[in-house]
Scaffold this motif. Structure first.
Motif, PDB file in Angstrom:
ATOM      1  N   ARG A  59      12.389 -10.286   7.326  1.00  0.00           N
ATOM      2  CA  ARG A  59      12.057  -8.870   7.512  1.00  0.00           C
ATOM      3  C   ARG A  59      11.321  -8.309   6.297  1.00  0.00           C
ATOM      4  NH1 ARG A  59      16.893  -5.296   9.456  1.00  0.00           N
ATOM      5  NH2 ARG A  59      17.763  -5.952   7.457  1.00  0.00           N
ATOM      6  N   LEU A  60      11.757  -8.662   5.105  1.00  0.00           N
ATOM      7  CA  LEU A  60      11.115  -8.140   3.906  1.00  0.00           C
ATOM      8  C   LEU A  60       9.755  -8.785   3.657  1.00  0.00           C
ATOM      9  CD1 LEU A  60      14.110  -7.835   1.410  1.00  0.00           C
ATOM     10  CD2 LEU A  60      12.926  -6.005   2.628  1.00  0.00           C
ATOM     11  N   SER A  61       9.548  -9.998   4.141  1.00  0.00           N
ATOM     12  CA  SER A  61       8.270 -10.668   3.920  1.00  0.00           C
ATOM     13  C   SER A  61       7.183 -10.216   4.889  1.00  0.00           C
ATOM     14  CB  SER A  61       8.439 -12.186   4.040  1.00  0.00           C
ATOM     15  OG  SER A  61       8.781 -12.562   5.359  1.00  0.00           O
ATOM     16  N   ALA A  62       7.578  -9.491   5.927  1.00  0.00           N
ATOM     17  CA  ALA A  62       6.589  -8.968   6.873  1.00  0.00           C
ATOM     18  C   ALA A  62       5.800  -7.825   6.222  1.00  0.00           C
ATOM     19  CB  ALA A  62       7.283  -8.465   8.132  1.00  0.00           C
ATOM     20  N   LYS A  63       4.628  -7.526   6.773  1.00  0.00           N
ATOM     21  CA  LYS A  63       3.839  -6.414   6.246  1.00  0.00           C
ATOM     22  C   LYS A  63       4.649  -5.128   6.328  1.00  0.00           C
ATOM     23  CE  LYS A  63      -0.573  -3.994   6.689  1.00  0.00           C
ATOM     24  NZ  LYS A  63      -1.844  -3.865   7.432  1.00  0.00           N
ATOM     25  N   ASP A  64       4.694  -4.398   5.237  1.00  0.00           N
ATOM     26  CA  ASP A  64       5.468  -3.166   5.097  1.00  0.00           C
ATOM     27  C   ASP A  64       6.968  -3.420   5.067  1.00  0.00           C
ATOM     28  OD1 ASP A  64       3.157  -1.641   5.013  1.00  0.00           O
ATOM     29  OD2 ASP A  64       3.159  -1.242   7.162  1.00  0.00           O
ATOM     30  N   LEU A  67       7.275  -1.831   1.625  1.00  0.00           N
ATOM     31  CA  LEU A  67       6.576  -0.542   1.581  1.00  0.00           C
ATOM     32  C   LEU A  67       7.091   0.428   2.633  1.00  0.00           C
ATOM     33  CD1 LEU A  67       4.252   0.986   0.175  1.00  0.00           C
ATOM     34  CD2 LEU A  67       2.736   0.115   1.965  1.00  0.00           C
ATOM     35  N   GLY A  68       7.434  -0.064   3.816  1.00  0.00           N
ATOM     36  CA  GLY A  68       7.859   0.813   4.896  1.00  0.00           C
ATOM     37  C   GLY A  68       9.347   1.049   4.980  1.00  0.00           C
ATOM     38  N   ASN A  69      10.094   0.540   4.020  1.00  0.00           N
ATOM     39  CA  ASN A  69      11.551   0.675   4.024  1.00  0.00           C
ATOM     40  C   ASN A  69      11.967   1.479   2.792  1.00  0.00           C
ATOM     41  OD1 ASN A  69      14.327   0.346   3.841  1.00  0.00           O
ATOM     42  ND2 ASN A  69      14.300  -1.808   4.441  1.00  0.00           N
ATOM     43  N   LEU A  70      12.361   2.705   2.999  1.00  0.00           N
ATOM     44  CA  LEU A  70      12.669   3.593   1.879  1.00  0.00           C
ATOM     45  C   LEU A  70      13.823   3.085   1.020  1.00  0.00           C
ATOM     46  CD1 LEU A  70      12.289   7.149   3.494  1.00  0.00           C
ATOM     47  CD2 LEU A  70      10.670   5.911   2.029  1.00  0.00           C
ATOM     48  N   ALA A  71      14.691   2.268   1.609  1.00  0.00           N
ATOM     49  CA  ALA A  71      15.834   1.760   0.850  1.00  0.00           C
ATOM     50  C   ALA A  71      15.413   0.749  -0.217  1.00  0.00           C
ATOM     51  CB  ALA A  71      16.853   1.129   1.794  1.00  0.00           C
ATOM     52  N   VAL A  72      14.276   0.086  -0.007  1.00  0.00           N
ATOM     53  CA  VAL A  72      13.853  -0.970  -0.935  1.00  0.00           C
ATOM     54  C   VAL A  72      12.436  -0.767  -1.474  1.00  0.00           C
ATOM     55  CG1 VAL A  72      15.370  -2.659   0.168  1.00  0.00           C
ATOM     56  CG2 VAL A  72      12.998  -2.465   0.940  1.00  0.00           C
ATOM     57  N   VAL A  99      -1.752   1.666  -6.245  1.00  0.00           N
ATOM     58  CA  VAL A  99      -0.900   0.908  -7.170  1.00  0.00           C
ATOM     59  C   VAL A  99       0.449   0.612  -6.516  1.00  0.00           C
ATOM     60  CG1 VAL A  99       0.351   0.980  -9.350  1.00  0.00           C
ATOM     61  CG2 VAL A  99      -2.020   1.751  -9.255  1.00  0.00           C
ATOM     62  N   ILE A 100       1.050   1.637  -5.920  1.00  0.00           N
ATOM     63  CA  ILE A 100       2.366   1.466  -5.285  1.00  0.00           C
ATOM     64  C   ILE A 100       2.280   0.471  -4.128  1.00  0.00           C
ATOM     65  CG2 ILE A 100       4.121   2.644  -3.900  1.00  0.00           C
ATOM     66  CD1 ILE A 100       3.649   5.117  -5.690  1.00  0.00           C
ATOM     67  N   THR A 101       1.224   0.575  -3.335  1.00  0.00           N
ATOM     68  CA  THR A 101       1.049  -0.366  -2.219  1.00  0.00           C
ATOM     69  C   THR A 101       0.940  -1.795  -2.739  1.00  0.00           C
ATOM     70  OG1 THR A 101      -0.033   1.274  -0.806  1.00  0.00           O
ATOM     71  CG2 THR A 101      -0.448  -1.044  -0.303  1.00  0.00           C
ATOM     72  N   SER A 102       0.192  -1.988  -3.800  1.00  0.00           N
ATOM     73  CA  SER A 102       0.004  -3.341  -4.339  1.00  0.00           C
ATOM     74  C   SER A 102       1.307  -3.912  -4.891  1.00  0.00           C
ATOM     75  CB  SER A 102      -1.074  -3.329  -5.422  1.00  0.00           C
ATOM     76  OG  SER A 102      -0.654  -2.618  -6.566  1.00  0.00           O
ATOM     77  N   LEU A 103       2.134  -3.067  -5.470  1.00  0.00           N
ATOM     78  CA  LEU A 103       3.431  -3.541  -5.975  1.00  0.00           C
ATOM     79  C   LEU A 103       4.293  -4.054  -4.833  1.00  0.00           C
ATOM     80  CD1 LEU A 103       4.384  -0.727  -8.552  1.00  0.00           C
ATOM     81  CD2 LEU A 103       2.997  -2.773  -8.907  1.00  0.00           C
ATOM     82  N   ASN A 104       4.291  -3.325  -3.741  1.00  0.00           N
ATOM     83  CA  ASN A 104       5.110  -3.713  -2.594  1.00  0.00           C
ATOM     84  C   ASN A 104       4.539  -4.929  -1.866  1.00  0.00           C
ATOM     85  OD1 ASN A 104       7.405  -1.536  -1.991  1.00  0.00           O
ATOM     86  ND2 ASN A 104       5.651  -0.490  -2.870  1.00  0.00           N
ATOM     87  N   ARG A 105       3.221  -5.030  -1.804  1.00  0.00           N
ATOM     88  CA  ARG A 105       2.607  -6.204  -1.187  1.00  0.00           C
ATOM     89  C   ARG A 105       2.970  -7.471  -1.974  1.00  0.00           C
ATOM     90  NH1 ARG A 105       2.425  -3.639   2.768  1.00  0.00           N
ATOM     91  NH2 ARG A 105       0.598  -2.620   3.677  1.00  0.00           N
ATOM     92  N   ALA A 106       3.015  -7.344  -3.275  1.00  0.00           N
ATOM     93  CA  ALA A 106       3.384  -8.491  -4.098  1.00  0.00           C
ATOM     94  C   ALA A 106       4.818  -8.934  -3.804  1.00  0.00           C
ATOM     95  CB  ALA A 106       3.226  -8.145  -5.577  1.00  0.00           C
ATOM     96  N   ALA A 107       5.710  -7.972  -3.660  1.00  0.00           N
ATOM     97  CA  ALA A 107       7.105  -8.296  -3.341  1.00  0.00           C
ATOM     98  C   ALA A 107       7.213  -8.937  -1.959  1.00  0.00           C
ATOM     99  CB  ALA A 107       7.959  -7.030  -3.407  1.00  0.00           C
ATOM    100  N   GLU A 108       6.453  -8.418  -1.012  1.00  0.00           N
ATOM    101  CA  GLU A 108       6.457  -8.976   0.347  1.00  0.00           C
ATOM    102  C   GLU A 108       5.963 -10.414   0.360  1.00  0.00           C
ATOM    103  OE1 GLU A 108       5.621  -4.502   2.091  1.00  0.00           O
ATOM    104  OE2 GLU A 108       4.081  -6.034   2.317  1.00  0.00           O
TER     105      GLU A 108
END
Length: 240
Positions: A59-64, A67-72, A99-108
């Motif tokens: 679930r976390l490796s999927a797009k968003d 980024l799309g989960n306020l808890a994480v 910048v924020i989007t790129s941080l989350n994409r890296a985590a995904e």
């Protein structure tokens, strides 16, 4: 007469069908009672944890997934929030958002690599670990994973996240942002290790997801999708 025979026949079939259904239902109930063997406890708990960790990683490796989960969702580092506020106040919202989007994409991009690490931790569980988790507090499994996988996750995640940050330009944008801010007189310089920060937040998010899955299997009877899970966690419920 034929009508009476048909009615009798259907009634008989219904009764026997009802008996079969009741027997099946009784069998299902019987699977949830009694004390599971040590083997059943180990297999049941490990089955539940493998389901939960795999689902969390996917679930976390999927797009968003982040980024799309306020808890994480990963936000700017705390020390950069003043910078973000300043940039947004002068209309540079898109820069901050990028910048924020790129941080989350890296985590995904890194999240899926957690699966084999969790599988290995599950395989290494002793029966004492199984018992402590099964009969322990609501987040006992999550705490076990934190203790046994955090270092391996960091080692695995960091190079992937570092490469991803470079690929999407986040490292360069971040460098430009912090260097400009650090030139302002009398401000406290920002020296954030961006890859380290995102790695830590990505791992924190993974454990948040796992904790939610653990709570689900402990509290939601419908989440116990196999007879083994029903028996093992039914036993755990009765020990409370």
């Amino acid at each position: 007469m034929k009508k009476l025979i048909l009615i009798t026949l259907f009634s008989t079939l219904f009764i026997f069908s009802g008996c079969d259904t009741l027997n099946q239902y009784a069998g299902a109930i019987n699977q949830t009672v009694g004390t599971p063997s040590s083997t059943e406890m180990s297999l049941g708990l490990k089955q539940a944890l493998e389901f939960g960790t795999n689902y969390s990683a996917e679930r976390l490796s999927a797009k968003d997934g982040y980024l799309g989960n306020l808890a994480v969702k990963i936000l700017m580092p705390p020390e950069a929030q003043k910078v973000e506020n300043t940039l947004r106040s002068i209309g540079l919202n898109s820069l901050c958002d990028n910048v924020i989007t790129s941080l989350n994409r890296a985590a995904e991009n890194a999240a899926i690599e957690a699966k084999p690490i969790f599988v290995n931790a599950i395989k290494q569980m002793s029966f004492q670990d199984v018992s402590n988790i099964l009969l322990g507090q609501q987040d006992a499994a999550t705490l076990y994973f934190k203790r046994t996988t955090s270092i391996a996750l960091a080692d695995k995640f960091r190079p992937i996240i570092n490469n991803s940050l470079n690929k999407v330009g986040a490292t360069r944008y971040w460098g430009d942002l912090t260097s400009r801010y650090n030139k302002i007189p009398l401000v406290k310089p920002i020296n954030t290790d961006l890859a380290g920060y995102v790695t830590d937040k990505a791992i924190d998010g993974m454990f948040i997801e796992i904790a939610q899955e653990e709570l689900k299997i402990r509290q939601n009877l419908a989440a116990r999708s196999t007879s083994l899970l029903q028996k093992v966690f039914g036993y755990a419920d009765r020990q409370k």
